[in-house]
Design a protein around this motif. Structure first.
Motif, mmCIF file in Angstrom:
data_model
loop_
_atom_site.group_PDB
_atom_site.id
_atom_site.type_symbol
_atom_site.label_atom_id
_atom_site.label_comp_id
_atom_site.label_asym_id
_atom_site.label_seq_id
_atom_site.Cartn_x
_atom_site.Cartn_y
_atom_site.Cartn_z
ATOM 1 N N PHE A 139 0.825 -1.204 0.000
ATOM 2 C CA PHE A 139 0.000 0.000 0.000
ATOM 3 C C PHE A 139 0.865 1.263 0.000
ATOM 4 C CE2 PHE A 139 -2.506 3.163 2.490
ATOM 5 C CZ PHE A 139 -3.504 3.355 1.550
ATOM 6 N N GLU A 140 1.923 1.256 0.805
ATOM 7 C CA GLU A 140 2.820 2.410 0.838
ATOM 8 C C GLU A 140 3.532 2.586 -0.499
ATOM 9 O OE1 GLU A 140 5.425 1.804 4.094
ATOM 10 O OE2 GLU A 140 3.871 2.138 5.630
ATOM 11 N N ALA A 141 3.859 1.470 -1.163
ATOM 12 C CA ALA A 141 4.490 1.552 -2.483
ATOM 13 C C ALA A 141 3.548 2.174 -3.501
ATOM 14 C CB ALA A 141 4.932 0.162 -2.938
ATOM 15 N N VAL A 142 2.248 1.800 -3.425
ATOM 16 C CA VAL A 142 1.251 2.379 -4.339
ATOM 17 C C VAL A 142 1.109 3.876 -4.091
ATOM 18 C CG1 VAL A 142 -1.197 2.411 -4.928
ATOM 19 C CG2 VAL A 142 -0.021 0.230 -4.661
ATOM 20 N N LEU A 143 1.033 4.276 -2.811
ATOM 21 C CA LEU A 143 0.903 5.701 -2.477
ATOM 22 C C LEU A 143 2.082 6.505 -2.992
ATOM 23 C CD1 LEU A 143 -0.491 5.787 1.175
ATOM 24 C CD2 LEU A 143 -1.696 6.314 -0.942
ATOM 25 N N SER A 144 3.285 5.962 -2.800
ATOM 26 C CA SER A 144 4.468 6.700 -3.227
ATOM 27 C C SER A 144 4.607 6.742 -4.744
ATOM 28 C CB SER A 144 5.722 6.065 -2.616
ATOM 29 O OG SER A 144 5.860 4.719 -3.048
ATOM 30 N N SER A 145 3.928 5.825 -5.456
ATOM 31 C CA SER A 145 4.008 5.788 -6.920
ATOM 32 C C SER A 145 2.959 6.664 -7.593
ATOM 33 C CB SER A 145 3.854 4.341 -7.411
ATOM 34 O OG SER A 145 4.851 3.509 -6.865
ATOM 35 N N MET A 146 2.021 7.191 -6.835
ATOM 36 C CA MET A 146 0.969 8.015 -7.427
ATOM 37 C C MET A 146 1.539 9.353 -7.902
ATOM 38 S SD MET A 146 -2.198 7.432 -4.773
ATOM 39 C CE MET A 146 -3.241 8.578 -5.689
ATOM 40 N N ILE A 147 1.047 9.837 -9.026
ATOM 41 C CA ILE A 147 1.477 11.147 -9.526
ATOM 42 C C ILE A 147 0.660 12.267 -8.901
ATOM 43 C CG2 ILE A 147 2.260 10.203 -11.722
ATOM 44 C CD1 ILE A 147 -0.320 11.246 -12.990
ATOM 45 N N ASN A 148 -0.474 11.913 -8.324
ATOM 46 C CA ASN A 148 -1.316 12.905 -7.651
ATOM 47 C C ASN A 148 -1.109 12.821 -6.137
ATOM 48 O OD1 ASN A 148 -2.495 13.762 -10.075
ATOM 49 N ND2 ASN A 148 -4.058 12.176 -9.976
ATOM 50 N N LEU B 108 -2.359 12.720 -2.242
ATOM 51 C CA LEU B 108 -3.489 12.090 -1.562
ATOM 52 C C LEU B 108 -3.386 12.390 -0.074
ATOM 53 C CD1 LEU B 108 -5.070 8.689 -2.254
ATOM 54 C CD2 LEU B 108 -4.373 9.188 0.079
ATOM 55 N N ILE B 109 -4.485 12.913 0.478
ATOM 56 C CA ILE B 109 -4.555 13.205 1.910
ATOM 57 C C ILE B 109 -5.913 12.714 2.418
ATOM 58 C CG2 ILE B 109 -4.582 14.998 3.686
ATOM 59 C CD1 ILE B 109 -2.884 16.727 1.881
ATOM 60 N N ALA B 110 -5.900 11.966 3.517
ATOM 61 C CA ALA B 110 -7.143 11.504 4.141
ATOM 62 C C ALA B 110 -7.228 12.098 5.542
ATOM 63 C CB ALA B 110 -7.184 9.977 4.209
ATOM 64 N N VAL B 111 -8.387 12.692 5.852
ATOM 65 C CA VAL B 111 -8.592 13.296 7.168
ATOM 66 C C VAL B 111 -9.794 12.643 7.837
ATOM 67 C CG1 VAL B 111 -7.618 15.507 6.467
ATOM 68 C CG2 VAL B 111 -10.062 15.141 6.228
ATOM 69 N N ASP B 112 -9.749 12.584 9.172
ATOM 70 C CA ASP B 112 -10.859 12.001 9.909
ATOM 71 C C ASP B 112 -11.920 13.061 10.189
ATOM 72 O OD1 ASP B 112 -9.907 13.569 11.984
ATOM 73 O OD2 ASP B 112 -8.871 11.925 12.974
ATOM 74 N N GLU B 113 -12.912 12.708 10.998
ATOM 75 C CA GLU B 113 -14.029 13.624 11.250
ATOM 76 C C GLU B 113 -13.615 14.843 12.065
ATOM 77 O OE1 GLU B 113 -16.600 10.641 13.009
ATOM 78 O OE2 GLU B 113 -17.939 10.823 11.293
ATOM 79 N N GLN B 114 -12.444 14.764 12.729
ATOM 80 C CA GLN B 114 -11.933 15.921 13.480
ATOM 81 C C GLN B 114 -10.911 16.706 12.664
ATOM 82 O OE1 GLN B 114 -12.252 12.787 15.131
ATOM 83 N NE2 GLN B 114 -14.233 13.621 15.793
ATOM 84 N N TYR B 115 -10.863 16.446 11.342
ATOM 85 C CA TYR B 115 -9.973 17.162 10.419
ATOM 86 C C TYR B 115 -8.492 16.890 10.698
ATOM 87 C CZ TYR B 115 -14.213 19.752 9.254
ATOM 88 O OH TYR B 115 -15.483 20.090 8.861
ATOM 89 N N HIS B 116 -8.179 15.722 11.278
ATOM 90 C CA HIS B 116 -6.791 15.344 11.483
ATOM 91 C C HIS B 116 -6.361 14.395 10.362
ATOM 92 C CE1 HIS B 116 -7.546 16.858 15.568
ATOM 93 N NE2 HIS B 116 -6.238 17.046 15.615
ATOM 94 N N VAL B 117 -5.148 14.583 9.862
ATOM 95 C CA VAL B 117 -4.633 13.778 8.757
ATOM 96 C C VAL B 117 -4.215 12.415 9.283
ATOM 97 C CG1 VAL B 117 -2.872 13.615 6.964
ATOM 98 C CG2 VAL B 117 -3.823 15.857 7.578
ATOM 99 N N PHE B 118 -4.750 11.344 8.689
ATOM 100 C CA PHE B 118 -4.323 10.004 9.080
ATOM 101 C C PHE B 118 -3.679 9.245 7.923
ATOM 102 C CE2 PHE B 118 -8.774 9.398 7.786
ATOM 103 C CZ PHE B 118 -8.690 8.297 6.950
ATOM 104 N N LEU B 119 -3.618 9.892 6.749
ATOM 105 C CA LEU B 119 -2.963 9.265 5.601
ATOM 106 C C LEU B 119 -2.533 10.357 4.629
ATOM 107 C CD1 LEU B 119 -2.238 6.572 4.139
ATOM 108 C CD2 LEU B 119 -4.441 6.747 2.977
ATOM 109 N N ALA B 120 -1.305 10.262 4.125
ATOM 110 C CA ALA B 120 -0.815 11.251 3.154
ATOM 111 C C ALA B 120 0.384 10.660 2.426
ATOM 112 C CB ALA B 120 -0.430 12.555 3.844
ATOM 113 N N ASN B 121 0.547 11.016 1.159
ATOM 114 C CA ASN B 121 1.724 10.566 0.420
ATOM 115 C C ASN B 121 2.672 11.743 0.177
ATOM 116 O OD1 ASN B 121 0.344 11.976 -1.522
ATOM 117 N ND2 ASN B 121 0.335 10.366 -3.054
ATOM 118 N N GLU B 122 3.866 11.415 -0.261
ATOM 119 C CA GLU B 122 4.896 12.436 -0.450
ATOM 120 C C GLU B 122 4.532 13.398 -1.581
ATOM 121 O OE1 GLU B 122 7.623 13.032 1.352
ATOM 122 O OE2 GLU B 122 6.904 11.482 2.732
#
Length: 585
Positions: A245-254, A256-270
């Motif tokens: 999964f981390e390899a896929v995230l790092s290979s994306m050209i776009n 990606l940021i995921a935030v929870d209901e309290q607007y805290h980031v729990f996922l992001a790629n470089e």
């Protein structure tokens, strides 16, 4: 484990209490409503008997009766005549009240029936239980209506439920004490199992349980050991999946940021950090803390508020003035879920796409304008010829010459558009071979000979025989035609020269003239489609505005570069470098 068992007991007791309270409330409320309904009917009958005992011939003060009885019985009393007009009311001014003939209970009472209805009172603003019965007095026919607010019913029901609740609570306390004693007795043999589970939770998957029992506890120990083995295997698979999964995230050209209901980031790629120009980790931080962009805030908040997909563009104010597109979409655990786990932001750098879109719009606009000009001229002269000018041979020939010029100009424009489209639609040239550059340039100069002689310009052709380059002959020929034609066109007198040389890297082409030159401010835009330094002069000379744009695209097709140096009144120089090895068949 004991806590879980106690929680289960508490849950069962709580559910039992809730069910008992609901049933008590429902039945109690229903019983009290029936009791009050019967009471109001009895009260109405007694009040009617009292009114009938009033002396005949004397007017009855219904309002006084209503006020007196309402105060004594703590109810609302309304008296209505047979037309539906209110003649007395204990709670409101009867003179301003609406006609009640169409009220359900009043309509039934006017027909001679005693009825009770529960309805919301628009006059008072709360729900009431209405009991209406016909009034048949010596001097008055109408309806007597007794109303009781349902708040009284609810209060009575609550009082009854309260006593039921006390009994349930006492029973619940006793049940909890018994449950606690029983669960504590059975928890001690499971201590070893609990300790083992704790060690496994800390990552010790090699731990085993040895419990010498033939009952359910022994079976549980065996099942626990089997579970430990499977858990170890599952953790290995999970780590592998995380790495993928981390390899896929790092290979994306776009980004990606995921935030929870309290607007805290729990996922992001470089890539997201690179696009937004953010340094450091984004995880477990508020998105308002790490990103400073109001459009991203707006898209995120709107997606969360409306629970739908939102997209918008914004500008990153850095040295490149980049345009990014932000997509926001709620994250659901599964498709049928109504509650989201957060919101996913996909961030795309669309700077180049926006530029291309702008170029496309400008190109369409310019093509439309350039096509419309000769077509308008042709239609105008044709229309003039049709209306009599054709009979004058001299005028007709002049008009036909102009039509021919405009037609040729239109044809050249279409050819240039098709050429430009063909070049743009490919990333590799076709039909390439090794060609002698001098032979190609000699052919180009033969084509341009009439223009050269007409302007009496000296051509300096400084190219050695045998200088070759691997290319598409027609494409390179078109490049030379466009550059030399431009040089001849804007040189009133003097020289136009061309030199070529080669080294280990590639082919260098140098085309210069002693013409009018180009102002420095125009040079960065020379290769734009339809861009003209002097629009009127260019059109008069027959230019389409696409020549230099075609040259640039041919050079880029060969992975080369082109530079321009020009001074007003001294001339211009176009230097092209075409590398080796970039074009294949």
């Amino acid at each position: 484990m004991q806590k879980k068992l106690m929680t289960t007991y508490l849950f069962i007791i709580s559910v039992t209490m809730v069910v008992a309270i609901i049933i008590s409330w429902h039945k109690g409320n229903e019983h009290i409503q029936e009791t009050i309904q019967k009471d109001t009917q009895v009260q109405g009958i007694l009040l009617l008997e009292l009114l009938k005992k009033e002396p005949e011939g004397e007017a009855i003060d219904f309002q006084a009766y209503a006020n007196w009885y309402a105060e004594q019985a703590n109810v609302r009393l309304t008296i209505i005549d047979k037309e539906g007009t209110v003649v007395a009311d204990s709670d409101e001014d009867y003179q301003v009240m609406d006609n009640h003939a169409y009220r359900d209970e009043v309509a039934e009472a006017l027909k001679g029936r005693t009825v009770s209805r529960i309805r919301y009172s628009k006059t008072i603003g709360i729900p009431y239980l209405y009991t209406a019965m016909p009034m048949d007095l010596a001097n008055f026919d109408g309806v007597l209506r007794i109303s009781v607010p349902l708040t009284t019913v609810k209060n009575s029901a609550m009082e009854m439920v309260r006593y039921v609740l006390y009994g349930i609570l006492i029973g619940a306390i006793i049940a909890i004490v018994v449950a606690f004693l029983v669960t504590r007795r059975f928890m001690e043999p499971l201590k070893e199992l609990t300790d083992a589970a704790t060690r496994i939770s800390e990552g010790d998957y090699d731990n085993k349980i040895y419990m010498r029992h033939n009952d359910e506890r022994g079976k549980l120990a065996h099942a626990f050991n089997e579970m430990t083995i499977k858990l170890k295997l599952n953790m290995w698979n999970l780590r592998k999946r995380n790495e993928e999964f981390e390899a896929v995230l790092s290979s994306m050209i776009n980004g990606l940021i995921a935030v929870d209901e309290q607007y805290h980031v729990f996922l992001a790629n470089e890539q997201a950090k690179a696009i937004l120009g953010v340094e450091g980790s984004l995880l477990d931080k508020s998105i308002y803390e790490v990103i400073r962009n109001t459009t991203i805030y707006h898209v995120l908040e709107k997606s969360i508020e409306q629970q739908e997909y939102i997209v918008d563009d914004t500008i990153i104010a850095d040295e490149k003035e980049r345009v990014i597109r932000v997509y926001a979409n709620p994250i659901y655990k599964h498709k049928s879920a109504s509650r989201t786990l957060g919101t996913l932001l996909v961030i795309q750098d669309v700077t180049d796409i926006r530029k291309l879109e702008t170029m496309r719009k400008d190109f369409v606009s310019n093509v439309t304008h350039e096509l419309n000009t000769p077509l308008t001229s042709i239609r105008g002269f044709v229309d003039t010829l049709k209306h009599g000018a054709i009979s004058d041979e001299k005028i007709a020939n002049r008009f036909l010459d102009i039509i021919d010029i405009e037609t040729e100009r239109l044809s050249l424009l279409i050819q240039d558009i098709l050429s430009l489209s063909a070049i743009e639609s490919t990333d590799q040239d076709k039909r390439v071979d090794e060609y002698d550059i001098k032979e190609i340039i000699d052919e180009v100069l033969d084509i341009l000979e009439p223009k050269i002689k007409k302007k009496n310009i000296e051509i300096i052709n400084d190219i050695n025989q045998g200088l070759t380059y691997r290319c598409n002959r027609d494409r390179i020929k078109q490049l030379f035609i466009n550059l030399l034609d431009n040089a001849i066109k804007y040189t009133e007198k003097g020289q136009v020269g061309i030199t070529c040389s080669r080294d280990e890297q590639g082919l260098k082409i140098d085309i210069w003239d002693t013409g009018i030159g180009i102002e420095e401010e125009h040079i960065p835009r020379l290769f734009e489609r339809f861009y003209r330094v002097d629009k009127g002069r260019s059109r008069n000379m027959g230019g389409t505005g696409l020549g230099l744009s075609i040259v640039k695209h041919i050079v880029e097709l060969y992975k080369g570069r082109i530079d321009v140096v020009s001074r007003v009144g001294e001339g211009s120089r176009f230097v092209i470098f075409l590398p080796y090895g970039e074009v294949n068949e």
